[in-house]
Design an enzyme around this catalytic site. Sequence first.
Site, PDB file in Angstrom:
ATOM      1  CB  CYS A  81       9.909  -7.377 -40.502  1.00 29.03           C
ATOM      2  SG  CYS A  81      11.005  -8.792 -40.972  1.00 29.03           S
ATOM      3  CD1 TRP A 130      16.454 -11.191 -41.978  1.00 30.04           C
ATOM      4  CD2 TRP A 130      16.946 -11.599 -44.110  1.00 30.04           C
ATOM      5  NE1 TRP A 130      17.447 -10.120 -42.410  1.00 30.04           N
ATOM      6  CE2 TRP A 130      17.655 -10.272 -43.643  1.00 30.04           C
ATOM      7  CE3 TRP A 130      16.823 -11.883 -45.372  1.00 30.04           C
ATOM      8  CZ2 TRP A 130      18.485  -9.953 -44.688  1.00 30.04           C
ATOM      9  CZ3 TRP A 130      17.818 -11.493 -46.280  1.00 30.04           C
ATOM     10  CH2 TRP A 130      18.521 -10.168 -45.965  1.00 30.04           C
ATOM     11  CG  ASP A 131      16.159 -10.738 -38.287  1.00 27.88           C
ATOM     12  OD1 ASP A 131      16.846 -11.709 -38.387  1.00 27.88           O
ATOM     13  OD2 ASP A 131      16.868  -9.835 -38.865  1.00 27.88           O
ATOM     14  NE  ARG A 142      19.563 -10.950 -37.873  1.00 29.09           N
ATOM     15  CZ  ARG A 142      20.004  -9.922 -38.885  1.00 29.09           C
ATOM     16  NH1 ARG A 142      21.341  -9.399 -38.598  1.00 29.09           N
ATOM     17  NH2 ARG A 142      19.284  -9.551 -39.773  1.00 29.09           N
TER      18      ARG A 142
END
Lengths: 561, 595
Positions: free
Chosen positions: B363, B367-368, B409
């Site tokens: 992405c 990491w998401d 997060r």
Amino acid sequence: MTMEFSEHIKTANVDDVVLKLPLRPALKGTLCVTAHHLVFSERKEEGSYQLLLLLRSVDAIEKRMTGLSGSSGTIVIKCKDLRILQFDIPGMEECLNVASSIEALSSLESVTELYPFFHRPRELSLSEPWGLSSPQQQYAQTERLWDRWRLSKVNRNFSVCMSYPRTVIVPCAIDDITLAKAASFRQGGRFPVLCYYHRSNGMVIMRSSQPMTGANRKRCREDELLLQAAIDESEMGYIIDTRSAQQAQQARMAGGGFESKAFYHHWRRLHRHLERGKVLQESLIKLVEACGDPSQNMDRWLSKLENSKWLSHVHSALSTAGLVAECVERDGHSVLVHGFEGTDTTLLVTSLAQLILDPASRTFRGFLQLLEREWVQAGHPFRQRCAHSAHSHARLRQECPAFLLLLDATWQLGRQFPLALEFSEVLLLRLAQDAYASDYGTFLCSSEQERCALQVKENTHCLFQFLLRREEREKYVNPLYEATDLAIWPSVHPQSLQLWTGLFLRWTEYAQTMDEAREEIWTIVKERKETDRPKGCAHTTLSRHDSFTNVENLMDELTVL
Amino acid sequence: SSWHTSWRNPSDHSPRVCLINVHAAQPLCGCCVFSDKDLIYMCPFHGALKGKVFITNYRLYFRSTDMESTVTLDVPLGVIGRIEKMGGASSRGENSYGLDITCKDMRNLRFALKQEGHSRRDIFGELFKYAFPLSHGMPLFAFLSQEKFEENGWSVYNSIDEYRRQNLPSEQWRISFINESYELCDTYPVHLVVPYKATDEDLRRVATFRSRGRIPVLSWIHRENQAVITRCSQPLVGMSGKRNKDDERYLDIIREANGTPRLTIYDARPNVNAVANKATGGGYEGDDAYQNADLVFLDIHNIHVMRESLKKLKDIVYPNVEEAHWLSSLESTHWLEHIKLVLSGAIQIADKVSSGSSVVVHCSDGWDRTAQLTSLAMLMLDSYYRTLRGFQVLLEKEWIGFGHKFTSRIGHGDKNHADQDRSPIFLQFVDCVWQMTKQFPTAFEFNERCLVTILDHLYSCRFGTFLYNCESVRDSNKVRSKTVSLWSLINSDKAAYVNPFYTSDCSRVLYPVASMRHLELWVNYYIRWNPRIRHQQSPVEQRYKELLALRDQYLKKLEELQLSDSTPSSARLTNSSTPNAPLPNQHLTHLQTPF
């Protein structure tokens, strides 16, 4: 084959037909039209696929010419069980012939021409009993009814009420002459009769049609006496009217009406509006359209689901049934349920209330008995209501998916109480299918009277008896079933009600994996039951133990847990 | 003062150890009472409830003192996202003065206090301090906890063992130690699996062209066809459309490893976002530069969109559930739509890999969305990850190891509730897993309770598992030696987290149906605080298991009784049918249909 059938079949066999089914690669084979079935056989040496489709289950058919200059045709068949099939047929004439045969043979008018009158499987005999129980049996089995309620044969010739069975259960204090007079005051003669007796407190649920009070507020002493006799002097009964107060008022203009407080002192009326008829049918059509919508991308599915209003009908059915059950069990009142004719929403509410209250109706046999009593014998007009399901473009007459709504609401109960029902979703799916098109006679006709006149019971097999045969029964049982004596109160919040994907998205991959999972769970539970058996023996001896305080303490503890 | 003995909370099953010590005020497991106070809990379901609140450095515990009510609250302080004072000393109206607490787990708590004498000052101060220890120079609770478990959860995952399980290293793939001291990439784990043909020098050069040095490395390899899932961050293409020969060659080596004709690069972002990233130096792999690769955008939105979506969802489920237009309101949150996009992205990846083609997934930073996609695809492809232990390995590897920024997060111990870095990415992933378990009820060894427990401790800060943003920081904070792993809790009580209907032989690839029609809201999680919504259908298996356990317990007890008393005489129990323990769900809950 009788003459009438062969008249409709101009082309009996077509070769090189391509069949497209959901979730399967296209198949090539021979299509054959018989009096009651479409038969498709794949042209392959081994393991070839065969499709046997009851013509009665065809809801709608579309045909279109394809190929060069219309040299071949395509028939799309939309079934009442929501399956969609497509046949590509070489030859325009063949295609048209097959299509017109399907159109004619799927909508035969005469009941005795339908397949149940021809279905003669080897393992069944017409001499076997038809049906599971009768009001007589119900009465005989409920000893506690006897001092207050009696069996009446006032309707033995179906002359008092066309849509009632020959015998009904009514208060002892009311004689047949009074009954007949009360019947004349109720639409279609459907005077109040008992449908459920609550053992723990002796309260009852009754059902009827609306009273014909009319614009000038007629009254009927006999009807008032009948309701008065159903409860004690000191008691208060509740009338749950499945129409809005406004609808009930308006019904007077058409000769109908409601029980006025002035004449029915001991009865309190509550209105809970349930949709019926055309509105329900259109809701089903909208829902099925949304489910089948092929544009899967960002298509506002949830809005469409909401707009179909199907789940809100499920909600109304369950919450009204919950209200009835609450009256009976929690507040200790007897209840009379009716709407207009008393043949649709009324039955929906009374049967769901029984599922909530009565552990016996949650067993396999008990549920079928409930359906037989509350729908088949009580005169739900299956013939009109289930003539078409959601696909038909034919002008709808009296179609209404009230029975489907019952099955859906039952499914919701099963989902909320996974251990409480002895039968599984598979049974509900089977009933949904057979109510619309069946090999069996159970859902034919609209009343006992009609069934007698056409000798249905003598000439068809009974679905319920068939399902209860050991080898069939197994397919429909809930492996997790644990009987409970408690009422099962459903949650009716919109968050608690779900789309019945098993029915409405039945012909998708998802349903297949769920079927597989169901089988695996069955296997596991069976294995576990095998290993648990010794324990089962243990508790029969142990249950005779007398250290009650300890056991009761434990039970309390378990309850808290 | 026996409040702790009657404590019973179905949503949090274990920290009794801690609680029992609260009253004795002996910080046995690192937990101590700081305050107890009389106040009023403004329960959205039961109205204002008088009671007592106890605050320790781990939890807030409330118990109503009303005779008729048994409401308790048990909230780990880590769950608290925001604490606000409500009303002032002069505000009018009953119960208008107090505290308003926003939790990270889909609920809000409101407490009212007496208006005189700054009565909330102490409790506010204490809560604020212990709910946000990092903002006050204090350690997270996980570092204070002294809990002991039979199993040591830290032994669950060892990257080398996991790679060995995948038959790695192989002829085409090697394990590189280049990141041993986090020099190549400080957000990657120590051991990386890279193409055999790429030298460490190659890796260094590729790292210069990938955002934060997150180079493409292997996550999973298909046992038969040797196709791989590799993950990375976006290439640093920038506005000028820079190219990097090493990166191009490196991707081609990955492609060649199993003879994939065309490498598929899955960019999780919507096309426009990928283009927009060029402005900040990022971008995507252009057609010219990567001639043997196909680029597919998966249209998954960024962390900000997901945060807003969940916020909207919370608005319609807490405190009151939307009734009149539930489905269209749910639709307008877009939550399920996002779930659908993540799942269908993962399905495409799994499908590509099982057909024999290697893939690259990224992405922006990798990491998401990347972690969501690779781990879900692996869950579909590899039945090992569907076991209780395998799932833990999956999380350790794809989320914890590859640096999903849990601290940023979730905002562990940090008072800055409006931090734009916070986002429910991991929750969204667990939701996707739950959707899969719904569609394949017998394919997963772990049950719903396991997923809920994981989410509870995502926030609780009781365990070290989900602390910090990446391995390098975890190492420097000695998380493994100073804290307990969540897997210690779960693996010490496995029976509670296991699906009794699991059939281990289901090793095929599982493709869930990612159509909106087949996704449902996870009511048992998102609406679990509302007692009026029956947690129906809540683990069928759970209830079944409970029932079996209850029955076993019951029978055992009866056996004992029989042994202790050998005069079988009474008939009372015989009448009361078989010992069917009333099911928890079959109590007489009130139907909401008042006359």
